[in-house]
Design a protein around this motif. Structure first.
Motif, PDB file in Angstrom:
ATOM      1  N   PHE A   6      11.254   8.160   7.373  1.00  0.00           N
ATOM      2  CA  PHE A   6      10.107   8.647   8.140  1.00  0.00           C
ATOM      3  C   PHE A   6      10.375   8.394   9.618  1.00  0.00           C
ATOM      4  O   PHE A   6      10.474   7.246  10.048  1.00  0.00           O
ATOM      5  CB  PHE A   6       8.823   7.945   7.699  1.00  0.00           C
ATOM      6  CG  PHE A   6       7.569   8.542   8.277  1.00  0.00           C
ATOM      7  CD1 PHE A   6       7.268   9.879   8.071  1.00  0.00           C
ATOM      8  CD2 PHE A   6       6.700   7.763   9.017  1.00  0.00           C
ATOM      9  CE1 PHE A   6       6.112  10.426   8.595  1.00  0.00           C
ATOM     10  CE2 PHE A   6       5.540   8.303   9.544  1.00  0.00           C
ATOM     11  CZ  PHE A   6       5.242   9.646   9.329  1.00  0.00           C
ATOM     12  N   ALA A   7      10.500   9.459  10.399  1.00  0.00           N
ATOM     13  CA  ALA A   7      10.897   9.354  11.806  1.00  0.00           C
ATOM     14  C   ALA A   7       9.714   8.960  12.680  1.00  0.00           C
ATOM     15  O   ALA A   7       9.261   9.720  13.545  1.00  0.00           O
ATOM     16  CB  ALA A   7      11.503  10.673  12.277  1.00  0.00           C
ATOM     17  N   LEU A   8       9.220   7.760  12.475  1.00  0.00           N
ATOM     18  CA  LEU A   8       8.100   7.243  13.253  1.00  0.00           C
ATOM     19  C   LEU A   8       8.633   6.587  14.526  1.00  0.00           C
ATOM     20  O   LEU A   8       9.567   5.786  14.478  1.00  0.00           O
ATOM     21  CB  LEU A   8       7.329   6.220  12.413  1.00  0.00           C
ATOM     22  CG  LEU A   8       6.045   5.641  13.019  1.00  0.00           C
ATOM     23  CD1 LEU A   8       4.990   6.723  13.179  1.00  0.00           C
ATOM     24  CD2 LEU A   8       5.524   4.499  12.137  1.00  0.00           C
ATOM     25  N   ASN A   9       8.029   6.922  15.657  1.00  0.00           N
ATOM     26  CA  ASN A   9       8.469   6.341  16.928  1.00  0.00           C
ATOM     27  C   ASN A   9       8.470   4.822  16.887  1.00  0.00           C
ATOM     28  O   ASN A   9       9.354   4.174  17.470  1.00  0.00           O
ATOM     29  CB  ASN A   9       7.576   6.829  18.065  1.00  0.00           C
ATOM     30  CG  ASN A   9       7.810   8.276  18.425  1.00  0.00           C
ATOM     31  OD1 ASN A   9       8.868   8.824  18.135  1.00  0.00           O
ATOM     32  ND2 ASN A   9       6.832   8.903  19.051  1.00  0.00           N
ATOM     33  N   ASP A  10       7.478   4.246  16.215  1.00  0.00           N
ATOM     34  CA  ASP A  10       7.389   2.786  16.139  1.00  0.00           C
ATOM     35  C   ASP A  10       8.622   2.176  15.479  1.00  0.00           C
ATOM     36  O   ASP A  10       9.044   1.075  15.841  1.00  0.00           O
ATOM     37  CB  ASP A  10       6.148   2.389  15.336  1.00  0.00           C
ATOM     38  CG  ASP A  10       4.858   2.895  15.955  1.00  0.00           C
ATOM     39  OD1 ASP A  10       4.913   3.853  16.743  1.00  0.00           O
ATOM     40  OD2 ASP A  10       3.793   2.342  15.632  1.00  0.00           O
ATOM     41  N   PHE A  11       9.205   2.870  14.506  1.00  0.00           N
ATOM     42  CA  PHE A  11      10.388   2.354  13.826  1.00  0.00           C
ATOM     43  C   PHE A  11      11.598   2.342  14.768  1.00  0.00           C
ATOM     44  O   PHE A  11      12.376   1.391  14.767  1.00  0.00           O
ATOM     45  CB  PHE A  11      10.702   3.192  12.585  1.00  0.00           C
ATOM     46  CG  PHE A  11       9.685   3.072  11.481  1.00  0.00           C
ATOM     47  CD1 PHE A  11       8.748   2.055  11.478  1.00  0.00           C
ATOM     48  CD2 PHE A  11       9.681   3.980  10.428  1.00  0.00           C
ATOM     49  CE1 PHE A  11       7.822   1.927  10.452  1.00  0.00           C
ATOM     50  CE2 PHE A  11       8.760   3.870   9.396  1.00  0.00           C
ATOM     51  CZ  PHE A  11       7.825   2.852   9.409  1.00  0.00           C
ATOM     52  N   TRP A  31       0.799  -1.231   0.000  1.00  0.00           N
ATOM     53  CA  TRP A  31       0.000   0.000   0.000  1.00  0.00           C
ATOM     54  C   TRP A  31       0.829   1.277   0.000  1.00  0.00           C
ATOM     55  O   TRP A  31       0.280   2.364  -0.180  1.00  0.00           O
ATOM     56  CB  TRP A  31      -0.947   0.007   1.189  1.00  0.00           C
ATOM     57  CG  TRP A  31      -2.048  -0.999   1.076  1.00  0.00           C
ATOM     58  CD1 TRP A  31      -2.346  -1.786  -0.003  1.00  0.00           C
ATOM     59  CD2 TRP A  31      -3.002  -1.324   2.086  1.00  0.00           C
ATOM     60  NE1 TRP A  31      -3.419  -2.583   0.271  1.00  0.00           N
ATOM     61  CE2 TRP A  31      -3.854  -2.331   1.545  1.00  0.00           C
ATOM     62  CE3 TRP A  31      -3.225  -0.885   3.381  1.00  0.00           C
ATOM     63  CZ2 TRP A  31      -4.904  -2.882   2.266  1.00  0.00           C
ATOM     64  CZ3 TRP A  31      -4.279  -1.438   4.110  1.00  0.00           C
ATOM     65  CH2 TRP A  31      -5.096  -2.426   3.552  1.00  0.00           C
ATOM     66  N   GLY A  32       2.126   1.169   0.247  1.00  0.00           N
ATOM     67  CA  GLY A  32       2.980   2.351   0.214  1.00  0.00           C
ATOM     68  C   GLY A  32       2.662   3.368   1.298  1.00  0.00           C
ATOM     69  O   GLY A  32       2.739   4.578   1.057  1.00  0.00           O
ATOM     70  N   MET A  33       2.366   2.901   2.500  1.00  0.00           N
ATOM     71  CA  MET A  33       1.967   3.825   3.577  1.00  0.00           C
ATOM     72  C   MET A  33       3.111   4.748   3.993  1.00  0.00           C
ATOM     73  O   MET A  33       2.918   5.957   4.145  1.00  0.00           O
ATOM     74  CB  MET A  33       1.455   3.033   4.786  1.00  0.00           C
ATOM     75  CG  MET A  33       0.224   2.208   4.494  1.00  0.00           C
ATOM     76  SD  MET A  33      -0.321   1.251   5.923  1.00  0.00           S
ATOM     77  CE  MET A  33       1.116   0.216   6.236  1.00  0.00           C
ATOM     78  N   THR A  34       4.289   4.197   4.187  1.00  0.00           N
ATOM     79  CA  THR A  34       5.430   5.031   4.570  1.00  0.00           C
ATOM     80  C   THR A  34       5.782   6.005   3.457  1.00  0.00           C
ATOM     81  O   THR A  34       6.113   7.166   3.699  1.00  0.00           O
ATOM     82  CB  THR A  34       6.644   4.152   4.919  1.00  0.00           C
ATOM     83  OG1 THR A  34       6.305   3.295   6.015  1.00  0.00           O
ATOM     84  CG2 THR A  34       7.849   5.011   5.301  1.00  0.00           C
ATOM     85  N   GLU A  35       5.701   5.543   2.226  1.00  0.00           N
ATOM     86  CA  GLU A  35       5.987   6.411   1.084  1.00  0.00           C
ATOM     87  C   GLU A  35       5.038   7.609   1.064  1.00  0.00           C
ATOM     88  O   GLU A  35       5.461   8.759   0.861  1.00  0.00           O
ATOM     89  CB  GLU A  35       5.840   5.612  -0.212  1.00  0.00           C
ATOM     90  CG  GLU A  35       6.302   6.348  -1.447  1.00  0.00           C
ATOM     91  CD  GLU A  35       7.801   6.556  -1.479  1.00  0.00           C
ATOM     92  OE1 GLU A  35       8.217   7.727  -1.412  1.00  0.00           O
ATOM     93  OE2 GLU A  35       8.555   5.571  -1.567  1.00  0.00           O
ATOM     94  N   ARG A  36       3.754   7.374   1.262  1.00  0.00           N
ATOM     95  CA  ARG A  36       2.791   8.469   1.252  1.00  0.00           C
ATOM     96  C   ARG A  36       2.937   9.359   2.475  1.00  0.00           C
ATOM     97  O   ARG A  36       2.668  10.562   2.409  1.00  0.00           O
ATOM     98  CB  ARG A  36       1.364   7.921   1.187  1.00  0.00           C
ATOM     99  CG  ARG A  36       0.999   7.307  -0.156  1.00  0.00           C
ATOM    100  CD  ARG A  36      -0.502   7.183  -0.312  1.00  0.00           C
ATOM    101  NE  ARG A  36      -1.100   6.383   0.753  1.00  0.00           N
ATOM    102  CZ  ARG A  36      -1.249   5.066   0.692  1.00  0.00           C
ATOM    103  NH1 ARG A  36      -0.814   4.410  -0.368  1.00  0.00           N
ATOM    104  NH2 ARG A  36      -1.821   4.410   1.673  1.00  0.00           N
TER     105      ARG A  36
END
Length: 258
Positions: A102-107, A45-50
């Motif tokens: 993408f600086a997501l806390n989950d990552f 789905w390309g969520m991180t890309e979007r």
């Protein structure tokens, strides 16, 4: 004998101790499987890309390669092959994804857990073992996360319910989130949101304390299920919630020996 020297004397014994059950292996497999599902969905789905660039654009080849590496690494951790190598690869790849895309806390969270889990099979020098210290470190990390996030919520911006109100209204009005009518009416009240926010902060601190104390298991299970059922359904945080739930339920010892 000083406490410092006693701790140093006991360090080798602590590092050499082996986990006699299957909790560590089970958690590694379940945790890795959760994030394999995430990465497969993300690839499709390309969520991180979007998320990193909202405007229409070609997908980043570098990110696609990184996500493919994460899928392969996760699968290898699930099946238990070359755990240290693929654990370190997964930790590095997830860190690159967080810092570069993408600086997501989950990552960041997943990267740290991969780094620890890379040693769940004994690391590069003691393959085939189950060092207990890995389980201890994971439990300490879980406890730290809950205590610190709970303490960070002890401020007016969170406790007055405004953040929960905005998040829930965004999901309801912007994303057509399927709240039941009674839940939607409750979350539309800032007073209710304030009470829920206060209960959330208190519950997270309490769960962190229980994890550091390693007991009682039933209370930890009740708290983690309650916290993350609410977080997943009300704020749309699913994979992190699943990771935390399985971490507490699988890694926390049961019974008096805890």
């Amino acid at each position: 004998m000083s406490s410092a020297s006693t701790a140093l004397d006991r360090a080798p014994q602590w590092l050499d101790a082996q986990d006699t059950g299957n909790a560590l292996v089970t958690f590694r497999r379940v945790f890795a499987a959760i994030w394999v599902v995430y990465d497969v969905v993300d690839l499709a789905w390309g969520m991180t890309e979007r998320s990193r660039i909202w405007f229409p654009h070609d997908r980043s080849v570098e990110l696609l390669v990184l996500q493919a590496v994460l899928v392969v690494s996760g699968v290898m951790l699930v099946v238990g092959r070359f755990v240290w190598i693929f654990g370190m690869i997964a930790a590095l790849a997830r860190g690159v994804e967080a810092f570069e895309f993408f600086a997501l806390n989950d990552f960041f969270f997943a990267s740290v857990f991969y780094l620890i889990l890379a040693h769940s099979d004994g690391g590069p020098f003691q393959r085939g073992t189950r060092p207990t210290w890995v389980r201890h470190v994971l439990l300490a990390e879980l406890g730290w996360i809950y205590v610190t996030t709970g303490l960070l919520k002890l401020n007016p911006d969170w406790l007055d319910g405004g953040q929960l109100f905005v998040r829930s209204q965004y999901l309801w009005n912007g994303q057509n989130w399927p709240y039941p009518a009674i839940v939607e009416r409750a979350l539309s009240s800032v007073a209710v949101d304030a009470r829920l926010s206060q209960a959330g902060a208190a519950s997270e601190i309490a769960l962190g304390v229980v994890l550091f104390a390693r007991r009682p298991y039933w209370l930890a299970a009740a708290l983690v299920l309650g916290i993350h059922a609410f977080v997943a359904f009300v704020t749309n945080v699913w994979f992190f919630s699943a990771s935390m739930v399985v971490g507490v339920l699988i890694l926390l010892p049961r019974g008096r020996r805890a």
